[in-house]
Enzyme design. Sequence first.
Site, PDB file in Angstrom:
ATOM      1  N   GLU A 244       1.033  -1.124  -0.194  1.00 27.24           N
ATOM      2  CA  GLU A 244       0.390  -0.460   0.258  1.00 27.24           C
ATOM      3  C   GLU A 244       0.990   0.948   0.122  1.00 27.24           C
ATOM      4  O   GLU A 244       0.734   2.276   0.355  1.00 27.24           O
ATOM      5  CB  GLU A 244      -1.065  -0.298   0.841  1.00 27.24           C
ATOM      6  CG  GLU A 244      -2.162  -1.211   0.743  1.00 27.24           C
ATOM      7  CD  GLU A 244      -3.490  -0.977   1.744  1.00 27.24           C
ATOM      8  OE1 GLU A 244      -3.563   0.238   2.642  1.00 27.24           O
ATOM      9  OE2 GLU A 244      -4.636  -1.730   1.740  1.00 27.24           O
ATOM     10  N   HIS A 518      -1.351  -2.016  10.602  1.00 29.42           N
ATOM     11  CA  HIS A 518      -1.242  -3.455  10.556  1.00 29.42           C
ATOM     12  C   HIS A 518      -0.235  -3.103  11.520  1.00 29.42           C
ATOM     13  O   HIS A 518       0.443  -2.089  11.497  1.00 29.42           O
ATOM     14  CB  HIS A 518      -0.475  -3.332   9.206  1.00 29.42           C
ATOM     15  CG  HIS A 518      -1.482  -3.289   8.078  1.00 29.42           C
ATOM     16  ND1 HIS A 518      -1.974  -4.662   7.503  1.00 29.42           N
ATOM     17  CD2 HIS A 518      -2.880  -3.145   7.121  1.00 29.42           C
ATOM     18  CE1 HIS A 518      -3.174  -5.091   6.486  1.00 29.42           C
ATOM     19  NE2 HIS A 518      -3.445  -4.292   6.649  1.00 29.42           N
TER      20      HIS A 518
END
Length: 536
Positions: A244, A518
Amino acid sequence: MALQASAFPNGFAAGIHAVGWAFIVPCFWFLDRLIAVCKSTTLEQTERLEQECYLHPLEVFFGSITFFILFLATAPLAFLGFLLWAPLQACRRPFSYHREMPSSPDKVTNKGFELTGKASFVFASANLCLLPDSLARFNNLGHTQRRATAIGQHIVQGVSRPNIRILVDSPSSCGTLSPSSSILPAVSSPTYGATDREGQSSGRSSHRNASRALSSQGCHQQDDVPWEISSLFPANVDILCLEEVFDKRAAQKLTNALKPVFGHILYDIGVYACQPPCRCSSFKFFNSGLFLASRFPVLEAQYHCFPNSRGEDALAAKGLLSVKVLIGQSQKQKKVVGYFNCTHLHAPAGEGEIRCIQLDMVMKWIGEFQAANKQPDEDVVFDVLCGDFNFDNCSPDDTLEQNHSLFEEYRDPCRAGPGKEKPWVIGTLLEQPTLYEDDINTSENLQRTLENEDLRKKYIAPPVPSGGSPLVYPETDQPWIGRRIDYILNRESSISKHCQTEIEEVTFITQLAGLTDHIPVGLKLNVVMDSESADE
């Protein structure tokens, strides 16, 4: 595919692309700010309450009007830029390559095999959510450029530290400890979120944290895998995979931060515009988001785009990146190489069929890449696959993916079997609304929280039930384990027959607390080339 610094075959194409993109950027930036001014993170909301600032509605009202007018004013120029930019994507290579010349040849080769036939390799993977600022805010993460700079500096701080190993005689430890972040000098970085509070408190708490390092940062041994929850990235990471990293400016900031440590970086990986070219069935607004940094030279690299993405995921060119890296030489002067693969699978829940098809493609593409680049005069010492798989090994909703044949080829050190994690495993997906709460807003706070099962339940995303059925979890006498969707796997069947691998450590990393949703993961792999290889 040939590795070139530019993604374009010649300077003329690169120049036209730069002009087209320059025309697009102002309109894109104003649209980004238009959405961002209307969407606040929970951290910003809390700060406004603490400062008793009540002008935010006026900022939203006038900011929205201003950015909307500027967006409309620059739209014609952006359309012209689009007419220049889009056709050039047909001749664009699917990545850009940065190579930093090493100060010493020892930094790009591993002398282990040449001298002893043994070496250790460290890999790490992290999803950073470096989307355009407006989109990142829907994940409760803002200030993409500032986060990218801070993330780069945090990673460098962790991987560049001395690899100090402290021996401790303890029944609960595997015998070695990594140093606490408090033992190291702090790295100055731009303030974002909770990172300033962490930096300000590190000096005052150095003695307490040093003691904590001895008591809680040891790598624990359960089953056959040592594991650790670490407040720092592992020392001397050899290959780093990030997901990402969609924003181009953020990718450049990461490259600038990481290039003194990782001499070989692949970024802006993926395709744009109509894919396949001249077809409008699938238009890619974003690249794959993959970003790879390696200490070792990249000999070959290949990217594939998943053709079966659906919904909002189809706007990004998610896929697989496979690379072959040069490690050094063996005792018989044969080239020693490794294969490293990274991917980011389809995201929406309940669409396991799409992810399974993508896993089929991953296996096929890896096999083709290795077959095409295999040489008789070299030894393969590792074959690693990592990334954000967007499914876990504990949710009933992910049963289809949990039983995929990929896990028969690649070993997942955290997995006891399909749908069953090992008891020490923690999840890697944080609950977005709570990202800035005190329990997890610094690396050490997050580390303490992850070590406590009751606290983990509050901040780690829970398993997903299947088809509206009630979730009974966990089973009696079993620990609660959250969603682990970030993986690092290794395969032994594809390495040279004289090589043996052993997992030395699995690491859950808290250093990016407050900077992403995350938890990064790390894997240390020991490789031994037996004496028979030296006799051939």
